[in-house]
Motif scaffolding. Structure first.
Motif, short mmCIF file in Angstrom:
data_model
loop_
_atom_site.label_atom_id
_atom_site.label_comp_id
_atom_site.label_asym_id
_atom_site.label_seq_id
_atom_site.Cartn_x
_atom_site.Cartn_y
_atom_site.Cartn_z
N LYS A 1 32.19 58.92 49.87
CA LYS A 1 31.37 59.04 48.65
C LYS A 1 30.99 60.46 48.28
O LYS A 1 30.83 60.77 47.11
N SER A 2 30.84 61.36 49.24
CA SER A 2 30.42 62.72 48.91
C SER A 2 31.59 63.69 48.74
O SER A 2 31.38 64.85 48.40
N CYS A 3 32.81 63.23 48.94
CA CYS A 3 33.99 64.10 48.85
C CYS A 3 34.60 64.03 47.45
O CYS A 3 35.74 63.62 47.26
N LEU A 4 33.84 64.43 46.46
CA LEU A 4 34.23 64.27 45.07
C LEU A 4 35.42 65.13 44.65
O LEU A 4 36.03 64.89 43.61
N LEU A 5 35.77 66.14 45.42
CA LEU A 5 36.90 67.02 45.08
C LEU A 5 38.21 66.59 45.74
O LEU A 5 39.24 67.24 45.55
N LEU A 6 38.19 65.48 46.48
CA LEU A 6 39.36 65.05 47.23
C LEU A 6 40.56 64.82 46.31
O LEU A 6 40.47 64.12 45.31
N GLU A 7 41.68 65.45 46.63
CA GLU A 7 42.92 65.34 45.86
C GLU A 7 43.96 64.48 46.56
O GLU A 7 44.72 63.79 45.91
N ASN A 8 44.02 64.57 47.88
CA ASN A 8 45.00 63.80 48.66
C ASN A 8 44.27 63.00 49.73
O ASN A 8 43.58 63.59 50.57
N TYR A 9 44.45 61.68 49.71
CA TYR A 9 43.86 60.80 50.72
C TYR A 9 45.04 60.11 51.40
O TYR A 9 45.64 59.21 50.83
N GLU A 10 45.39 60.56 52.60
CA GLU A 10 46.59 60.10 53.27
C GLU A 10 46.27 59.54 54.64
O GLU A 10 45.90 60.28 55.55
N VAL A 11 46.41 58.20 54.77
CA VAL A 11 46.13 57.54 56.05
C VAL A 11 47.24 56.56 56.43
O VAL A 11 47.02 55.61 57.17
N SER A 12 48.45 56.80 55.98
CA SER A 12 49.55 55.89 56.29
C SER A 12 49.93 55.92 57.76
O SER A 12 49.59 56.86 58.48
N VAL A 13 50.64 54.89 58.18
CA VAL A 13 51.15 54.73 59.54
C VAL A 13 50.02 54.88 60.57
O VAL A 13 49.98 55.79 61.40
N ASN A 14 49.07 53.98 60.47
CA ASN A 14 47.98 53.84 61.42
C ASN A 14 47.80 52.36 61.70
O ASN A 14 48.71 51.57 61.42
N GLN A 15 46.66 51.98 62.18
CA GLN A 15 46.35 50.57 62.43
C GLN A 15 45.08 50.17 61.69
O GLN A 15 44.28 49.38 62.18
N LEU A 16 44.91 50.74 60.51
CA LEU A 16 43.74 50.46 59.69
C LEU A 16 43.84 49.08 59.07
O LEU A 16 44.95 48.60 58.79
N ASP A 17 42.70 48.45 58.81
CA ASP A 17 42.73 47.11 58.22
C ASP A 17 41.54 46.91 57.29
O ASP A 17 40.74 47.81 57.08
N GLY A 18 41.45 45.72 56.76
CA GLY A 18 40.35 45.37 55.87
C GLY A 18 40.66 45.67 54.42
O GLY A 18 41.78 45.97 54.04
N LEU A 19 39.62 45.59 53.62
CA LEU A 19 39.74 45.85 52.19
C LEU A 19 39.63 47.35 51.91
O LEU A 19 39.02 48.09 52.67
N ILE A 20 40.20 47.77 50.81
CA ILE A 20 40.10 49.16 50.38
C ILE A 20 38.73 49.34 49.73
O ILE A 20 38.35 48.58 48.84
N PRO A 21 37.97 50.35 50.14
CA PRO A 21 36.66 50.57 49.54
C PRO A 21 36.80 51.07 48.10
O PRO A 21 37.87 51.49 47.68
N ASP A 22 35.71 51.04 47.38
CA ASP A 22 35.70 51.60 46.03
C ASP A 22 35.94 53.10 46.12
O ASP A 22 35.22 53.82 46.79
N LEU A 23 36.98 53.56 45.45
CA LEU A 23 37.33 54.98 45.45
C LEU A 23 37.21 55.58 44.04
O LEU A 23 37.70 56.68 43.79
N SER A 24 36.59 54.86 43.13
CA SER A 24 36.57 55.29 41.72
C SER A 24 35.86 56.63 41.51
O SER A 24 36.05 57.27 40.49
N HIS A 25 35.06 57.08 42.46
CA HIS A 25 34.37 58.37 42.35
C HIS A 25 35.32 59.54 42.62
O HIS A 25 34.98 60.68 42.36
N LEU A 26 36.51 59.27 43.13
CA LEU A 26 37.48 60.33 43.45
C LEU A 26 38.33 60.65 42.22
O LEU A 26 39.53 60.35 42.17
N LYS A 27 37.74 61.26 41.23
CA LYS A 27 38.39 61.53 39.94
C LYS A 27 39.54 62.52 40.04
O LYS A 27 40.39 62.57 39.17
N ASN A 28 39.59 63.35 41.09
CA ASN A 28 40.65 64.35 41.26
C ASN A 28 41.81 63.84 42.08
O ASN A 28 42.75 64.59 42.35
#
Length: 180
Positions: A36-63
């Motif tokens: 939520k506080s990383c408003l300047l984030l341009e690349n969010y890369e978490v592929s090839v892991n063992q993450l699960d669940g629903l994707i959180p709201d990311l609409s605040h990441l305008k960049n």
């Protein structure tokens, strides 16, 4: 990246100037943080892991320009893309996402690369949006910068055998497109 990190993704809330989070190809588990506080984030890369669940709201990441979630165990509806005006790449392959794919190819004019295969997506209005999707792919392919892969999807329906008496009518819905 490629460090065999284990555990959950740490809290990056104290890094408001963070622009790139590249944690792909590790052994991370748990859910994906919303940052939520990383408003300047341009690349969010978490592929090839063992993450699960629903994707959180990311609409605040305008960049956000690149979203890479492939090869995890995410489930639920595809994250909405219309909230990211600068999104150019989205990698969602090999998860358990559900929903309709055509919204992805028409809601972001800058989207040029994406993988969607290996999910449980439907194409309920694919014929309705065929011209827009075809135009998007042709335009981007002209520049040799496009990659869109949609198939194969995971099996959604269970094989079913139905015995129908000879010469009788039986409605059949293939769940492909409501206009067909």
């Amino acid at each position: 990246t490629d460090n065999y990190l284990t555990g959950t993704i740490p809290d990056f809330q104290r890094l408001p100037l963070l622009k790139v989070l590249a944690l792909h190809n590790n052994l991370l588990s748990g859910s994906m943080p919303g940052l939520k506080s990383c408003l300047l984030l341009e690349n969010y890369e978490v592929s090839v892991n063992q993450l699960d669940g629903l994707i959180p709201d990311l609409s605040h990441l305008k960049n956000l320009g690149t979203l890479t979630l492939s090869d995890n165990n995410f489930s639920g509806p595809l994250p909405k893309l219309d909230k990211f005006p600068g999104l150019k790449e989205v990698w969602l392959a090999n998860n358990n996402f559900t929903g309709s794919l055509e919204d992805y190819t028409i809601s972001n004019p800058l989207l040029r690369r994406g993988t969607f295969e290996g999910n449980k997506l439907t194409f309920s209005n694919i014929i309705k949006y065929h011209d827009k999707i075809k135009t998007l792919i042709e335009v981007t392919n002209k520049w040799s910068q496009s990659l869109f892969s949609y198939a194969p999807q995971q099996k959604i329906y269970v094989d079913t055998a139905i015995t129908i008496p000879a010469y009788s009518n039986y409605p059949l819905d293939l769940k492909i497109d409501d206009t067909v």
